[in-house]
Every structure is written in structure tokens, then in C-alpha cells.
Design an enzyme around this catalytic site. Sequence first.
Site, PDB file in Angstrom:
ATOM      1  N   GLU A   1       0.821  -1.217   0.000  1.00 47.92           N
ATOM      2  CA  GLU A   1       0.000   0.000   0.000  1.00 47.92           C
ATOM      3  C   GLU A   1       0.853   1.266   0.000  1.00 47.92           C
ATOM      4  OE1 GLU A   1      -2.592  -3.287   1.324  1.00 47.92           O
ATOM      5  OE2 GLU A   1      -0.581  -2.623   1.922  1.00 47.92           O
TER       6      GLU A   1
ATOM      7  N   HIS B   1     -11.690  -5.592   8.858  1.00 49.89           N
ATOM      8  CA  HIS B   1     -12.348  -5.333   7.584  1.00 49.89           C
ATOM      9  C   HIS B   1     -13.635  -4.531   7.776  1.00 49.89           C
ATOM     10  CE1 HIS B   1      -9.760  -8.797   6.758  1.00 49.89           C
ATOM     11  NE2 HIS B   1      -9.788  -8.442   5.487  1.00 49.89           N
TER      12      HIS B   1
END
Length: 648
Positions: free
Chosen positions: A385, A452
Site C-alpha cells: 500500500e 475489515h
Amino acid sequence: MLVLLRQGRLSKWFSGIGQEAISVGVVAATHPNDWLLPLHRNLGVFTGRGVPLDRLFRQLLGRADGFTAGRDRSFHFGTLEHRIVGMISHLGAMLPVADGLALAAQLRDERRVAVAFIGDGATSEGDVHEAMNLAAVWQLPVVFVVENNQFGLSTPTTEQYACADLADRAEGYGMPGALVDGNDVLAVRDAAGEATDRARRGSGPSLLECKTFRMRGHEEASSTEYVPAELVAAWADQDPIVRLERELDAHGGHGAPERDAIRRELQAHIDTLVADALAAPEPTSTTDDEVADVWAAPSPLRHTEPDIAHSAETMAAETMATETMTTEVRYLDAISDALRTAMRADDRVLLLGQDIAEYGGVFKVTAGFVEEFGKARVRNTPMSESATIGASLGLALDGFRPVVELQFGDFVTCGFNQIVNNLATTHYRWDASVPVVLRLPVGGGLGAGPFHSQSPEAWFCHVPGLKVVAPATPADAKGLLLSALEDGNPVLYLEHKFLYRNAVGDVPPGWHGEPIGTARVARPGRDATIITWSVGVSWALDAAAMVESEGASVEVVDLRSLRPWDVELVLESARRTGRVLVLHEAPLTGGFGGEVAATIAERAFADLDAPVTRVGGLDAPVPLAKQLEQAASARAGLPDALRALLAY
């Protein structure tokens, strides 16, 4: 500079004495349109690229007409005119940016190279590994130059890494590595020339480890007591300028008298420049100007006509998605439509993210995109990322419009430094626009557990230079994404996973932008106002409908944009209804709702009939089991809190 420091006229200085050959040799091997990403001690990069010395001195002395107008120090700046992108203090962070600049050249089929400098200590940073891996996977025209000066501040390299030579790491990344005598300017030039030629041919990145020695402290305020005296003496004899003079004497080059004449000429020139810089005005500003200069101006897309080859079967199949929107358009499809619309309008728009190409992304937002736009513009990335976000900065600096999909919004923490210290500060520091959009699938409601299901908006609303939007409807999902792409600033686009397939509604066809910073009244009312965003809007509408049967009229304001947010519309509603509840999915403590509530209390206190109420999620990670998640959700406590507010 050392004299000015001792005189108290300079606040800080990082001396490159003993290491000059690396900067000078590398620059000598590059072309004027190649990118350079230097560090603290790479003065030779700036002088070698012909940066005007008068303005450079003003920068170093913090004067108003320096490159950062007094907003940052020394070499923390860039100048796109000279193809230089300046560093931030977080070492290693600029290597992913070099990847993005190199990718821009690769996409345009231009024979340009990006050269990034890094010190031996910073090679342990995660960004360095991610950037080198990304460059190798994509065969980018990058040269990574490691200045191995034997100490990371005071810690010797024996305590920094275990390999014999840092150049040995290159094999693991899948690129050539070379050891270079970093105090021999000709050797550096030759090695850098070979590496840049290789990159220019399309053969990918290289790693050069230049062995040198830092003769001064990390900065001039740092001592060098930790360095053995005999080591200093040995390296002093290998000083790169002394060595070059020996070469000149041995081969009949400029002799000592000529060199002395050159020095005298340069000294007089520099003395004049320093005197002028010291006399130059100090920076002044106003609070309004400082805040305004955080933000870049809007930067519209090109809106070119569609490619003719695109107009037969493809256009026919897509008409339903882009021209005949109905009330059955899902939130997810609206996002896809916005991306497709932008990519057709401007070929500078490209997508980066994990599994977004053939797989279409884990939520299938980009399904079918690679077939239409190709893998050059719909790019699968490694699991990195930070490197991906840093590369998006490089792409943006060279004119592209990158959209980065974080597979889950929770994973944005892996790129936190690039966002808050690199993307967010670049325009304020040296006036470069950063039109980057980061797509973050956020929120809970799907039983996805602690990693999540997070709602991370509060982390980023605190950071000047970032914009944050959180659409609640399909129309806004499309409109805010298109506006984000034309904003000119880094925008975090928070798309809610529960809404993907549960929110449906009308979506205007074609180009449809919604202004960032403008809220909307989702439901008018007179007795109280609920202020919320994203999935909270549907919760608020349900709660308002519930108490309507009890005789209460509740207004619902959808902020849509959190940074900036529509203060005036919120205050108008608060003053009119007299009661306010601020609702968000994120945990209550430290949530962005606290900012909204504080502003209302400060500016509309006299018009309120009750204290501002906040409703947020439980101050705990989001649990996996559905019943636990529902109990922890802000939605569970909303009806009782709303009734209590109305009854106050």
C-alpha cells in the site's frame, strides 16, 4: 553555510563534505529531463541541475522568495522545472515516488529515468523494500542510489543490516546491483551512466551502492565523538575533491594555480549571493493565506471525445450504464460508472490496486475495466500500500490522475505516512498540485470482523491538505468521485461496503459532479436535526420515520463531505430546530462527530434547546459475530438517544 551556522544566521545544515562525488557524478550521468529525488546532503544535485543559486540561498536561509517561502527548510522542496522532487524527513518515503515518476515515463514511452537517493540507515525502511520490489515487477526506469556513509546518524552499519553489501540485495529484487567507490566522481559517473542507459533501454531498475563516509555529524548540531579518529583520518585522505585534484595533476588537467583562480572567483560570487540573500525579506503571511495555500486549485479533466474504436459493440453494451440510469442503480454500479466516465474522458486517469484488473477487485467495482482500458491503465499492484500510494504521488506530479483502490479501508494504515506526510504537505510546501484519489471501502454491517470493518475518517480529517468525502447515495457516489478527480488535491473517497449492493437510487447519466464541501438536507424537519454521513444517513432516515409516528419532525443532514464540511448549512439547521444529534459509525471517542458538535456548541449555543448529542459506535474493535456487531453499532443506540433529545 558552516560559517552562517556558527553566526546564528542559519538554523540547520546537513553537510555533504566528503560525499560530494555521489551527487555530482550521478547528475553528470543523467539527462536534463530525468527526475532526481535527493536527500539532505545532495547539494550537488541542485547545483548540478543549474538551480539558480540566488534563489537556492534564499531557500536555505528561509527567505520569502525561496522555493518554500519559509515553510520548510534546506532541501525539503522540489522544482518541477528542474525535474527535482524534494524529500520529506521520513526517510525512504521518496523511493515509491520515484517509481511513480518512472511509470509516467514508461506509460508515455518516453526515455526518461528517475534517480532516487537513499542512505544506508534508511534502507531498513519498509518503503525502500516496497519501492524496489514494485520497480522490479513493473520493470520501471529507476536507479536507486544508496549512499553508504558507514553510520546511520550514530549507529554503525554493522547494527543496521546483516548482509555484507547492500548491493547484494538487488539480486533478491530481480535487478542488477553494483558496488561503487563513492568518493571517485568518475567511477560514480560511469556506474550511474551504465544504470541510466539500461533503464532508458527499457531493461528496468538498478541498485548502486556508493561507498563513502560522512565526515561531519548527521547534521551540524550532531557530534562525531562516536567515530574512531583513525577512521576519520583514513577517509579524509580519500576526500573526493582531493582525489579529483590528484587525477587532474596526474593527467595534465587544471593545475593548482587554475584551481585557485576558480575558487577565488566562486568565493566572490557566493559571498555576493549570500549577502543578497541575508538582505532579502523574511516571509510574512496571514492566517487566511496560510490556510488557503494548503489547497491547490481545481484541475479539470480533459473531457475528450470517446475513441472511435470504442463506439461499436462496447458503446452499445454500455449505454444502459451511462445514459439510461434508473432507480435500480446500485451504489457499487454508480462508482463503476464514475470511474468509467472519467477514464473515457481523459486518458491520464488510471487505476492502481490489488486484484483490480482481471479479477475486477474484491468487490467487483472494476469488473470489465481491463478489457476496455488495458492493463497499462488498470494495474494490479503487489501487496504494498505504501509503495502504491507513493507511486501515485509521482504519477500526479508528472501530470497523471491516479486512482488508488485500497482493497479494504482498514489497510490504509499501511500507507499512512505517504498520505499524511507526503501527499498532504506537498502543495503547501512547494506549490505542486497532487490530484490523487484514494478509494477506501469502509464500514461494517457485513460480519467482517475487526480488520475489515473500520471507519477511519477521523484519522484523516485532522490532516491539513487532505480532503475526505463519504457518499451515502448512488447519485453522490458518482458525483463526488468525479468531483474528486477534478479537485487538484489528494482526496480520500470513503465508499461504504454495506451500501455497495443495498443502496439503490437515481443516478444522472453522463458527467455528473457534486461539489465537495456541500451538504444536503436528506429529510426536512422542525423539531431536531440529525447530522451524519455515509451509512449513517439511512440509519437516521429510519429513526426519523420511527419518531414521526410519535409526533416528532426530525431533519436529516447528510454531510457528504467531511473535509471540508458544510458548516453554514449545519448551523442553519441547528439554529432552526434547536436540537442536534451527531451520528457516525466510527467509535464515539475521538470521532469526527466531536468536531461537528464542538462547532455547533461554539457558534449556535444561544439557539439550542438541548445539549448537542453524539451517537457513535462502541469504543471497541468491530466484532465478527453478527449479533455482537449489531449490539456495538451506533445504529442500536440511535432511537433511544433521539427520543431523549426530543424529550429534553
